[in-house]
Design a protein around this motif. Structure first.
Motif, PDB file in Angstrom:
ATOM      1  N   VAL A 160      -7.065   2.479  -0.441  1.00  9.71           N
ATOM      2  CA  VAL A 160      -6.435   1.207  -0.071  1.00  9.71           C
ATOM      3  C   VAL A 160      -7.509   0.197   0.300  1.00  9.71           C
ATOM      4  O   VAL A 160      -8.626   0.561   0.675  1.00  9.71           O
ATOM      5  CB  VAL A 160      -5.440   1.360   1.099  1.00  9.71           C
ATOM      6  CG1 VAL A 160      -4.256   2.233   0.705  1.00  9.71           C
ATOM      7  CG2 VAL A 160      -6.122   1.918   2.315  1.00  9.71           C
ATOM      8  N   PRO A 196      -8.342  -3.322   5.940  1.00 12.02           N
ATOM      9  CA  PRO A 196      -7.353  -4.209   6.564  1.00 12.02           C
ATOM     10  C   PRO A 196      -7.669  -5.705   6.477  1.00 12.02           C
ATOM     11  O   PRO A 196      -6.764  -6.515   6.339  1.00 12.02           O
ATOM     12  CB  PRO A 196      -7.324  -3.745   8.022  1.00 12.02           C
ATOM     13  CG  PRO A 196      -7.766  -2.326   7.968  1.00 12.02           C
ATOM     14  CD  PRO A 196      -8.757  -2.251   6.843  1.00 12.02           C
ATOM     15  N   ASN A 254      -8.101  -9.465   1.650  1.00 13.71           N
ATOM     16  CA  ASN A 254      -6.885 -10.052   1.091  1.00 13.71           C
ATOM     17  C   ASN A 254      -6.318  -9.153  -0.011  1.00 13.71           C
ATOM     18  O   ASN A 254      -7.066  -8.630  -0.829  1.00 13.71           O
ATOM     19  CB  ASN A 254      -7.202 -11.452   0.547  1.00 13.71           C
ATOM     20  CG  ASN A 254      -5.966 -12.203   0.125  1.00 13.71           C
ATOM     21  OD1 ASN A 254      -4.882 -11.976   0.645  1.00 13.71           O
ATOM     22  ND2 ASN A 254      -6.135 -13.111  -0.811  1.00 13.71           N
ATOM     23  N   ASP A 255      -5.003  -8.974  -0.028  1.00 15.83           N
ATOM     24  CA  ASP A 255      -4.336  -8.109  -1.004  1.00 15.83           C
ATOM     25  C   ASP A 255      -3.316  -8.931  -1.796  1.00 15.83           C
ATOM     26  O   ASP A 255      -2.124  -8.935  -1.484  1.00 15.83           O
ATOM     27  CB  ASP A 255      -3.653  -6.951  -0.286  1.00 15.83           C
ATOM     28  CG  ASP A 255      -3.031  -5.927  -1.226  1.00 15.83           C
ATOM     29  OD1 ASP A 255      -3.093  -6.121  -2.456  1.00 15.83           O
ATOM     30  OD2 ASP A 255      -2.483  -4.941  -0.718  1.00 15.83           O
ATOM     31  N   GLY A 301      -0.300  -6.981  -3.086  1.00 17.22           N
ATOM     32  CA  GLY A 301       0.634  -6.678  -2.004  1.00 17.22           C
ATOM     33  C   GLY A 301       1.506  -7.879  -1.659  1.00 17.22           C
ATOM     34  O   GLY A 301       2.708  -7.731  -1.402  1.00 17.22           O
ATOM     35  N   ARG A 344       5.512  -7.965  -1.880  1.00 18.21           N
ATOM     36  CA  ARG A 344       6.304  -8.357  -0.714  1.00 18.21           C
ATOM     37  C   ARG A 344       7.267  -9.486  -1.064  1.00 18.21           C
ATOM     38  O   ARG A 344       8.462  -9.422  -0.753  1.00 18.21           O
ATOM     39  CB  ARG A 344       5.391  -8.811   0.424  1.00 18.21           C
ATOM     40  CG  ARG A 344       6.187  -9.192   1.685  1.00 18.21           C
ATOM     41  CD  ARG A 344       5.462 -10.150   2.579  1.00 18.21           C
ATOM     42  NE  ARG A 344       5.210 -11.402   1.878  1.00 18.21           N
ATOM     43  CZ  ARG A 344       4.342 -12.309   2.289  1.00 18.21           C
ATOM     44  NH1 ARG A 344       3.628 -12.103   3.369  1.00 18.21           N
ATOM     45  NH2 ARG A 344       4.165 -13.422   1.612  1.00 18.21           N
ATOM     46  N   SER A 363       5.331  -6.964   5.222  1.00 16.24           N
ATOM     47  CA  SER A 363       3.977  -6.783   4.714  1.00 16.24           C
ATOM     48  C   SER A 363       3.944  -5.629   3.725  1.00 16.24           C
ATOM     49  O   SER A 363       4.647  -4.627   3.903  1.00 16.24           O
ATOM     50  CB  SER A 363       3.026  -6.487   5.874  1.00 16.24           C
ATOM     51  OG  SER A 363       1.719  -6.262   5.398  1.00 16.24           O
ATOM     52  N   ARG A 401       0.859  -3.463   1.462  1.00 19.90           N
ATOM     53  CA  ARG A 401      -0.526  -3.246   1.045  1.00 19.90           C
ATOM     54  C   ARG A 401      -0.482  -2.308  -0.147  1.00 19.90           C
ATOM     55  O   ARG A 401       0.111  -1.235  -0.080  1.00 19.90           O
ATOM     56  CB  ARG A 401      -1.355  -2.607   2.159  1.00 19.90           C
ATOM     57  CG  ARG A 401      -1.453  -3.402   3.445  1.00 19.90           C
ATOM     58  CD  ARG A 401      -2.257  -4.651   3.329  1.00 19.90           C
ATOM     59  NE  ARG A 401      -3.675  -4.354   3.164  1.00 19.90           N
ATOM     60  CZ  ARG A 401      -4.604  -5.284   2.999  1.00 19.90           C
ATOM     61  NH1 ARG A 401      -4.264  -6.554   2.969  1.00 19.90           N
ATOM     62  NH2 ARG A 401      -5.859  -4.947   2.858  1.00 19.90           N
ATOM     63  N   SER A 402      -1.068  -2.715  -1.249  1.00 21.61           N
ATOM     64  CA  SER A 402      -1.071  -1.877  -2.443  1.00 21.61           C
ATOM     65  C   SER A 402      -2.342  -1.035  -2.483  1.00 21.61           C
ATOM     66  O   SER A 402      -3.304  -1.305  -1.758  1.00 21.61           O
ATOM     67  CB  SER A 402      -0.952  -2.731  -3.701  1.00 21.61           C
ATOM     68  OG  SER A 402      -2.085  -3.560  -3.831  1.00 21.61           O
ATOM     69  N   GLU A 437     -12.785  -1.160   0.087  1.00 18.81           N
ATOM     70  CA  GLU A 437     -11.731  -0.144   0.138  1.00 18.81           C
ATOM     71  C   GLU A 437     -12.103   0.996   1.073  1.00 18.81           C
ATOM     72  O   GLU A 437     -13.274   1.249   1.333  1.00 18.81           O
ATOM     73  CB  GLU A 437     -11.474   0.430  -1.268  1.00 18.81           C
ATOM     74  CG  GLU A 437     -10.913  -0.569  -2.244  1.00 18.81           C
ATOM     75  CD  GLU A 437     -10.775  -0.003  -3.646  1.00 18.81           C
ATOM     76  OE1 GLU A 437      -9.747  -0.276  -4.282  1.00 18.81           O
ATOM     77  OE2 GLU A 437     -11.706   0.685  -4.122  1.00 18.81           O
TER      78      GLU A 437
END
Length: 88
Positions: free
Chosen positions: A11, A14, A17-18, A21, A25, A38, A40-41, A75
């Motif tokens: 992943v 944190p 930027n995703d 994702g 969303r 939220s 997260r991919s 990642e």
């Protein structure tokens, strides 16, 4: 030599930027799932490998993740390993 099965999860860190994702969303909210705040991919991989023992399998998986499966700059990864079930 034993056979092991690993599940690898990769992943974005944190603070990275995703955009994928965000699109997911927004899409699930568009179809009525407004409780989703939220997403997260990431990547999920299953890997089968041979190793002398679980410690060696974990060591080899760490090397794979560090060198190829994850970009350590953006990642993070985690994995679980278990002995593969014998074929019937």
């Amino acid at each position: 030599m034993g056979k092991f099965t690993a599940e690898v999860f990769v992943v974005l860190k944190p603070l990275v930027n995703d955009p994928e994702g965000l699109v997911i969303r927004d899409a699930v909210r568009t179809i009525g799932f407004n409780e989703v705040t939220s997403v997260r991919s990431g990547k999920y991989l299953t890997i089968e490998l041979e190793a002398e023992d679980a410690a060696e399998a974990d060591s080899r998986l760490t090397q794979m993740c560090d060198k190829l499966l994850a970009n350590p700059v953006i990642e993070e990864y985690r994995f679980t390993t278990k002995e593969a079930s014998p074929a019937l």
